[in-house]
Design a protein around this motif. Structure first.
Motif, short mmCIF file in Angstrom:
data_model
loop_
_atom_site.label_atom_id
_atom_site.label_comp_id
_atom_site.label_asym_id
_atom_site.label_seq_id
_atom_site.Cartn_x
_atom_site.Cartn_y
_atom_site.Cartn_z
N ILE A 40 -19.20 32.84 24.25
CA ILE A 40 -19.89 32.45 23.02
C ILE A 40 -20.54 33.67 22.37
O ILE A 40 -20.42 33.89 21.16
CB ILE A 40 -20.94 31.36 23.33
N PHE A 57 -19.67 35.37 18.82
CA PHE A 57 -20.70 35.52 17.80
C PHE A 57 -20.68 36.93 17.23
O PHE A 57 -20.71 37.13 16.01
CB PHE A 57 -22.06 35.21 18.43
N PHE A 78 -19.04 31.20 30.15
CA PHE A 78 -19.02 30.49 28.87
C PHE A 78 -20.00 31.12 27.88
O PHE A 78 -19.67 31.32 26.71
CB PHE A 78 -19.35 29.01 29.12
N ARG A 94 -17.77 39.69 9.31
CA ARG A 94 -18.45 39.40 8.04
C ARG A 94 -19.06 40.64 7.42
O ARG A 94 -19.37 40.64 6.24
CB ARG A 94 -19.54 38.37 8.28
N ILE A 145 -24.75 24.80 20.89
CA ILE A 145 -24.25 26.18 20.90
C ILE A 145 -23.02 26.32 20.01
O ILE A 145 -22.96 27.17 19.13
CB ILE A 145 -23.86 26.60 22.34
N VAL A 146 -22.06 25.43 20.24
CA VAL A 146 -20.80 25.59 19.52
C VAL A 146 -20.98 25.22 18.05
O VAL A 146 -20.30 25.73 17.18
CB VAL A 146 -19.69 24.80 20.22
N ILE A 160 -17.56 37.39 15.05
CA ILE A 160 -17.70 36.76 13.73
C ILE A 160 -18.62 37.61 12.86
O ILE A 160 -18.34 37.87 11.69
CB ILE A 160 -18.25 35.33 13.87
N PHE A 166 -25.48 30.36 30.84
CA PHE A 166 -24.23 29.61 30.82
C PHE A 166 -23.08 30.28 31.58
O PHE A 166 -21.98 29.76 31.58
CB PHE A 166 -23.77 29.38 29.38
N TYR A 197 -22.05 29.35 11.71
CA TYR A 197 -22.13 30.78 11.40
C TYR A 197 -20.77 31.32 10.98
O TYR A 197 -20.67 32.14 10.08
CB TYR A 197 -22.65 31.54 12.62
N VAL A 205 -23.74 25.88 16.26
CA VAL A 205 -24.32 27.08 15.62
C VAL A 205 -23.21 28.10 15.35
O VAL A 205 -23.09 28.67 14.26
CB VAL A 205 -25.41 27.70 16.52
N LEU A 206 -22.34 28.28 16.36
CA LEU A 206 -21.24 29.24 16.21
C LEU A 206 -20.32 28.83 15.07
O LEU A 206 -19.91 29.65 14.24
CB LEU A 206 -20.46 29.30 17.52
#
Lengths: 221, 496
Positions: free
Chosen positions: B425, B429, B421, B436, A125-126, B432, B418, A132, A128-129
């Motif tokens: 995440i 995502f 957590f 972009r 998971i981390v 980010i 999860f 990216y 991929v993050l």
């Protein structure tokens, strides 16, 4: 290869804080206490002093090569072969640091939140993050960091809550130096690990607006 | 094309190389293509027009009548048409015919062709916009006609800098598109970019604003809209004054505003009409509801399946008593609820308003309560889904609120796998991804990434208008005086 994009020293400060404050900080009190006991704070201060020294050295090195990153000026200083070797070592070092951070991260998560999840899922998971986030222009990375810095400021609020606790007493620090000078110095190396990240300055420095050398130094501190 | 020809005020009288037969063949001898011969002043004229596109009345009174009574042979002076131009080739003539012009051909050694504007208009009356309603804003919405839409925009944007540029898009069927901007405010870089992108469109035909949106937006693989679609002239005008560009498509009541950044979708005309602190409050509510709609279902799943220790004990008991009858996992439970809500939403769009109210009560209240009592979903899940949908209705822009639906499901899945957590995440995502994105070269998540406190004044806040002396990055030329309010409260007067 000259770098083209530029960012200000404030941004450098933000990026460095974000690189340094990480999962290592969570394990800092435990590690220093393990080695130096109640004198852990001295070793943290010492490691802070060393870091300032190293940053100064990096700064003195980098202003000699404006707009060049470590990967370029290492070849100028050491020649082509040994420069490439040094670059290679630096990359290996950074990769091993990522591995180290990943291990602490997975360890913390497994201990506190997800005890039954297999480790490779967390890594995936981390990873991929991370990929990216890093496949884009440095401008985007920096600007994202500056936004996330707002959340870092929340850490200070948490600190205030901690100081409100009744059980905190300055006298617990005494007697100073009880664990011995050698132990304190030894735990310095442990606490250095949680401050790791400043050596990325070797690369970031090239992106600073060169007109203000002093302010770049200010940003680094 | 039509407008471009207007620039020739004195059309050149060169020899035209077209013939009636060729035009007829190229239009496939369609039955509504009519021609008429008129003899006047020893000269034969032929009028060619498409019957269904031409206003008969206009044709009779403004062209045929004056033509028969003509004394000399100067057509340009004798006929009363809004627009007269010479047709220089078959292609121009055919395009003109399809736009509702009639082609007047002067027979003789050198056949001359003139295009005269006689098009029929079927514009509906300007009415109140349906989707973007406001409380105090103007009650005017765009219509399906290009000219009328430009008129609506011009009446609220009076400036010599108001520039219109016309394009004809589509290779098999053509659509007229107008690019509008304020020349002294808009960024020339962006205009250049937009022009270049519009010119490069080689679609077969333009069906709607969506086709153009697909062709000119920066990023395709993203749930976030980068162009603002609006049906309000006042909103478009305010955006034009901020240095943005408007695209009007003939036949479409939605106007494209670009470049739009994330916060553009949270502004409404009402913000600027109400007082500043109220406007700021509404903005804050909208942003807050966006976040709520995005992560509340995910948070609920994380709470009840992983982290029940963070909710108060009394709430745990009541939630648990309701949840214990539900045979599904929280994720499945919420999915059932969300899906049935999507069904309700989709169904109510096509219902007539009188039935929709009843339908809402039956669908929402009765089915919802029955579902809880039957033990299919819990009270907690029902509350969460209801709150989520209400928050998504708060969004002033339809496309931005549908991005919630696209992002919500993956976040729910992550939360179900999860817990907290997973949410962290997922949100990282999205962050980010947002940082972009660009919209015509501008950073999409603009006042936050990159962080720019100056731009907060008109994004999450709405400061009094005299304090907005420096606008967003999209309009580098827009400068208002630093203190546009030229008076101060009289301080010499003593309070006592």
């Amino acid at each position: 290869m000259k770098v083209k994009s530029r960012f200000s020293s404030v941004n450098l400060f933000i990026v460095l804080v974000q690189t340094m404050i990480g999962v290592g900080l969570l394990s800092l009190p435990h590690q220093t206490h393990h080695a130096a006991g109640s004198d852990g704070w001295i070793s943290i201060l010492i490691s802070g002093f060393f870091i300032q020294l190293i940053v100064l050295l990096i700064w003195l090195l980098c202003i000699k090569f404006p707009n060049l990153t470590l990967f370029d000026f290492s070849k100028v200083i050491l020649g082509k072969t040994s420069g490439t070797v040094l670059n290679f070592i630096y990359i290996i070092y950074l990769l091993s640091m990522i591995c180290y951070i990943f291990i602490i991260y997975a360890d913390t998560l497994k201990r506190w939140i997800l005890p039954e999840t297999p480790g490779w899922v967390l890594f995936l998971i981390v990873f991929v993050l991370l990929i990216y986030g890093s496949i884009c222009k440095i401008k985007n990375v920096i600007s994202l960091f500056s936004f996330l810095f707002i959340f870092i400021l929340f850490l200070f609020f948490i600190t205030f809550f901690v100081y409100g606790d009744q059980s905190i007493d300055v006298r617990y620090l005494f007697p100073i130096g009880s664990s011995g000078g050698w132990n304190i110095l030894k735990s310095t190396s442990d606490s250095m690990i949680s401050f790791i990240g400043f050596e990325t300055l070797l690369i970031y420095f090239a992106f600073i607006k060169q007109s203000k050398n002093i302010s770049a130094l200010k940003g680094a501190f | 094309m039509r407008r471009k020809r207007n620039k020739f005020k004195k059309p050149m009288m060169n020899q035209a190389d077209f013939s009636i037969d060729t035009i007829k063949t190229q239009l496939n001898h369609t039955s509504d293509l009519k021609d008429r011969e008129i003899h006047s002043n020893n000269q034969i004229y032929i009028i060619l027009y498409i019957n269904s596109l031409v206003d008969q009345e206009k044709l009779e009174s403004k062209i045929i009548k004056p033509l028969t009574k003509m004394e000399n042979n100067n057509i340009l002076n004798e006929l009363y048409s809004q627009e007269i131009s010479t047709a220089k080739s078959n292609k121009i003539a055919i395009n003109g015919l399809l736009d509702g012009y009639c082609l007047l051909i002067k027979k003789g050694r050198n056949s001359e062709g003139f295009l005269l504007k006689t098009n029929a208009s079927t514009d509906r009356e300007v009415s109140e916009p349906i989707i973007e309603k406001t409380i105090l804003g103007a009650k005017v919405g765009f219509v399906e006609s290009l000219d009328k839409n430009i008129f609506l925009l011009r009446t609220v944007t009076k400036s010599p800098g108001f520039t219109v540029k016309n394009y004809t898009l589509g290779s098999s069927t053509t659509t007229n598109v107008s690019l509008i901007y304020l020349d002294h405010v808009a960024d020339p870089e962006i205009i250049k970019k937009v022009e270049q992108r519009i010119k490069s469109i080689t679609l077969d035909s333009i069906r709607s604003a969506g086709d153009i949106q697909d062709c000119i937006e920066d990023h395709t693989v993203t749930p976030f809209p980068q162009l603002l679609l609006t049906e309000r002239p006042d909103r478009s005008s305010a955006n034009l004054k901020d240095g943005r560009v408007a695209l009007i498509i003939d036949g479409s009541p939605t106007v494209i505003i670009l470049p739009a950044t994330f916060m553009t979708f949270f502004q409404t005309p009402d913000d600027y009409i109400t007082r500043w602190w109220l406007g700021s409050f509404f903005r804050f509510i909208r942003l807050f509801s966006y976040i709520i709609a995005l992560i509340l279902p995910a948070l609920y799943i994380a709470f009840v399946s992983f982290h029940y220790e963070v909710i108060p004990l009394e709430l745990v008991y009541s939630l648990q008593s309701s949840l214990s009858y539900v045979p599904f996992r929280p994720f499945i439970e919420l999915m059932i609820m969300q899906l049935s809500l999507e069904l309700l939403r989709e169904a109510s769009i096509r219902l007539p308003p009188s039935v929709a109210t009843t339908f809402g009560i039956v669908g929402g209240l009765v089915v919802g309560t029955a579902m809880v009592e039957a033990g299919i979903v819990s009270y907690g899940g029902l509350i969460v889904v209801a709150l989520t949908s209400v928050s998504s209705f708060v969004q002033p822009n339809l496309e931005m609120s549908s991005s919630i639906r696209v992002l919500g499901f993956p976040l729910m899945l992550l939360a179900a796998t999860f817990g907290f957590f997973g949410i962290v995440i997922g949100v990282l995502f999205v962050l980010i991804h947002l940082s972009r994105l660009t919209s015509f070269g501008l950073p999409y998540f603009s006042p936050f990434v990159p962080l720019n406190m100056e731009d907060f004044k008109d994004t999450i806040l709405r400061v009094p208008s005299w304090m907005m002396y420096k606008h967003s990055k999209s309009s580098p030329h827009y400068k208002q005086e630093k203190q546009s309010r030229k008076w101060k409260l009289d301080e010499s007067e003593e309070p006592f």
